[in-house]
Design a protein around this motif. Structure first.
Motif, mmCIF file in Angstrom:
data_model
loop_
_atom_site.group_PDB
_atom_site.id
_atom_site.type_symbol
_atom_site.label_atom_id
_atom_site.label_comp_id
_atom_site.label_asym_id
_atom_site.label_seq_id
_atom_site.Cartn_x
_atom_site.Cartn_y
_atom_site.Cartn_z
ATOM 1 N N ASP A 166 -4.407 1.403 -3.669
ATOM 2 C CA ASP A 166 -3.649 1.177 -2.563
ATOM 3 C C ASP A 166 -2.499 0.259 -2.825
ATOM 4 N N ASP A 167 -1.473 0.426 -2.224
ATOM 5 C CA ASP A 167 -0.318 -0.710 -2.393
ATOM 6 C C ASP A 167 0.208 -0.982 -1.132
ATOM 7 N N GLY A 168 -0.720 -1.695 -0.497
ATOM 8 C CA GLY A 168 -0.688 -2.251 0.713
ATOM 9 C C GLY A 168 -0.657 -1.281 1.940
ATOM 10 N N ILE A 169 -1.955 -1.143 2.752
ATOM 11 C CA ILE A 169 -2.330 -0.403 3.761
ATOM 12 C C ILE A 169 -2.661 -0.924 5.072
ATOM 13 N N GLU A 170 -2.487 -0.357 6.143
ATOM 14 C CA GLU A 170 -2.808 -0.891 7.383
ATOM 15 C C GLU A 170 -4.219 -1.427 7.446
ATOM 16 N N GLU A 171 -5.025 -0.125 7.170
ATOM 17 C CA GLU A 171 -6.489 -0.153 7.506
ATOM 18 C C GLU A 171 -7.250 0.119 6.124
ATOM 19 N N TRP A 185 -11.060 -6.052 -2.086
ATOM 20 C CA TRP A 185 -10.984 -4.769 -0.953
ATOM 21 C C TRP A 185 -10.305 -4.903 0.099
ATOM 22 N N GLY A 186 -9.290 -5.769 0.116
ATOM 23 C CA GLY A 186 -8.697 -5.819 1.319
ATOM 24 C C GLY A 186 -7.368 -5.042 1.624
ATOM 25 N N ARG A 187 -6.275 -5.149 2.020
ATOM 26 C CA ARG A 187 -5.353 -4.318 2.464
ATOM 27 C C ARG A 187 -4.766 -3.923 1.199
ATOM 28 N N HIS A 188 -4.472 -4.697 0.288
ATOM 29 C CA HIS A 188 -3.860 -4.453 -1.094
ATOM 30 C C HIS A 188 -4.771 -4.237 -2.302
ATOM 31 N N ILE A 217 -6.993 7.944 -13.640
ATOM 32 C CA ILE A 217 -6.352 7.331 -14.666
ATOM 33 C C ILE A 217 -4.863 7.560 -14.076
ATOM 34 N N GLU A 218 -4.369 8.856 -13.533
ATOM 35 C CA GLU A 218 -3.210 9.093 -13.074
ATOM 36 C C GLU A 218 -2.748 8.044 -11.691
ATOM 37 N N GLN A 219 -3.571 7.852 -11.073
ATOM 38 C CA GLN A 219 -3.581 6.945 -9.823
ATOM 39 C C GLN A 219 -3.280 5.589 -10.150
ATOM 40 N N LEU A 220 -4.237 5.163 -10.869
ATOM 41 C CA LEU A 220 -4.128 3.666 -11.481
ATOM 42 C C LEU A 220 -2.746 3.414 -12.370
ATOM 43 N N VAL A 221 -2.346 4.365 -13.113
ATOM 44 C CA VAL A 221 -1.194 4.352 -13.960
ATOM 45 C C VAL A 221 0.130 4.245 -12.964
ATOM 46 N N GLU A 222 0.221 5.314 -11.780
ATOM 47 C CA GLU A 222 1.203 4.982 -10.717
ATOM 48 C C GLU A 222 1.297 3.726 -10.253
ATOM 49 N N TYR A 223 0.053 3.237 -9.856
ATOM 50 C CA TYR A 223 0.112 1.920 -9.212
ATOM 51 C C TYR A 223 0.949 0.810 -10.144
ATOM 52 N N PHE A 224 0.602 0.844 -11.252
ATOM 53 C CA PHE A 224 1.394 -0.024 -12.056
ATOM 54 C C PHE A 224 2.884 0.134 -12.182
ATOM 55 N N LEU A 225 2.937 1.667 -12.323
ATOM 56 C CA LEU A 225 4.599 1.983 -12.741
ATOM 57 C C LEU A 225 5.358 1.695 -11.245
#
Length: 329
Positions: A166-171, A185-188, A217-225
């Protein structure tokens, strides 16, 4: 790639670098005598045999119960070093170290790894399970020959089930696991947790990756991209992790731009959003063609690995692999 740099990487005093230079940089076959000789020498020359000579009879190092908290001398950290150095999975002492960490650190029910042990069960305490440790142990255990082990498969499932990107979420998600540590495990999502989870899953051979592993892997890659690896995703003019621009080895629970780009290269990922990071790697090469060690845990580890401020074979090898893949040599 200058011949003098290649000759330097192939020197016999560092058999791990020699082996990886031959196999992963020069694409030599694992069956070639020179490659096999370098691989065998890992167990008799340098860091690996020195470290194994300091091992306890039960497979641990130091005080067994301080397998994580004795930074960076406890069993967790030495297992990471053995994996990075490509220690022989068939070696009995290496197997003992793996068995020790599986028995005392892995949480029994869900499969993540904990930094502390249950007094009752002597297995990993659920409240101590953290993502960066789980990623590091899965990576290490895969490298050290335990990918077929059901316990490691459960830990891979844990990453696929619980590792967030997650790249910063409210909940943030609810539940006991997510309520333990705000930093993890917080908002980000924790950058280090994402990094070590990606490193672990990337270590799984391509033909062994399940659909859930590929999706994660796709999710984690996109996070860093989204972050261009080291920037603030919501303001790409700002650096989120300045320390990641100071390269080091080994990195333990930390990471840097060089380690992450190597993972991207190994995954075969080319994306315009990596161009700035690749340029940083290229620009850190000195006039002689080497990369210097900028960040080191020496004096904190049981065995020193290279020297801060001096040309580093490990960093030079990583950088050349990256630049070769991205056609920047």
């Amino acid at each position: 790639m200058a011949d003098k740099v290649l000759d330097w990487l192939l020197e016999e005093e560092n058999p791990s670098v020699r082996y990886l230079t031959l196999s992963s940089l020069m694409d030599r076959s694992e069956d070639e005598a020179e490659v096999m000789g370098a691989k065998e020498a890992i167990m008799s020359i340098g860091v690996v045999p020195t470290l194994l000579d300091l091992q306890n009879e039960d497979g641990s190092w130091g005080k067994p119960e301080r397998f994580y908290t004795d930074k960076y001398r406890g069993t967790v950290w030495n297992l990471v070093i053995l994996a990075e150095m490509r220690a022989d999975p068939k070696n009995e002492r290496v197997k003992k170290a793996c068995e020790f960490i599986l028995s005392c650190s892995q949480e029994f029910e869900q499969g993540g790894f904990s930094y502390t042990q249950s007094a009752k069960t002597k297995t990993g305490l659920p409240s101590g399970v953290i993502p960066c440790l789980t990623g590091n142990m899965v990576y290490s255990l895969i490298r050290l020959g335990f990918i077929e082990d059901k316990r490691v498969q459960r830990a891979i499932d844990w990453i696929c089930s619980y590792q967030r990107a997650d790249d910063g979420i409210e909940e943030p998600p609810s539940g006991k696991l997510y309520e333990r540590y705000e930093a993890c495990w917080g908002r980000h999502s924790c950058h280090l947790g994402v990094a070590k989870a990606l490193k672990a899953l990337a270590a799984i051979p391509d033909d062994r990756r399940s659909e859930s592993v590929r999706e994660k892997i796709e999710q984690l890659v996109e996070y860093f991209l989204l972050h261009r690896i080291y920037k603030k995703s919501h303001d790409l003019e700002k650096v989120a992790k300045p320390g990641w621009l100071r390269f080091g080895f080994p990195l333990m629970y930390q990471t840097d731009l060089l380690e992450l780009l190597e993972i991207f290269a190994e995954l075969g990922i080319k994306d315009p959003r990596l161009e700035d990071a690749i340029r940083i790697v290229a620009n850190k090469r000195n006039n002689e063609g080497f990369w210097k060690m900028q960040n080191s845990f020496n004096d904190k580890m049981l065995v020193a690995v290279e020297e801060k401020g001096k040309p580093s074979k490990w960093l030079t090898l990583r950088a050349l692999k990256i630049l070769k893949f991205y056609d920047e040599l």
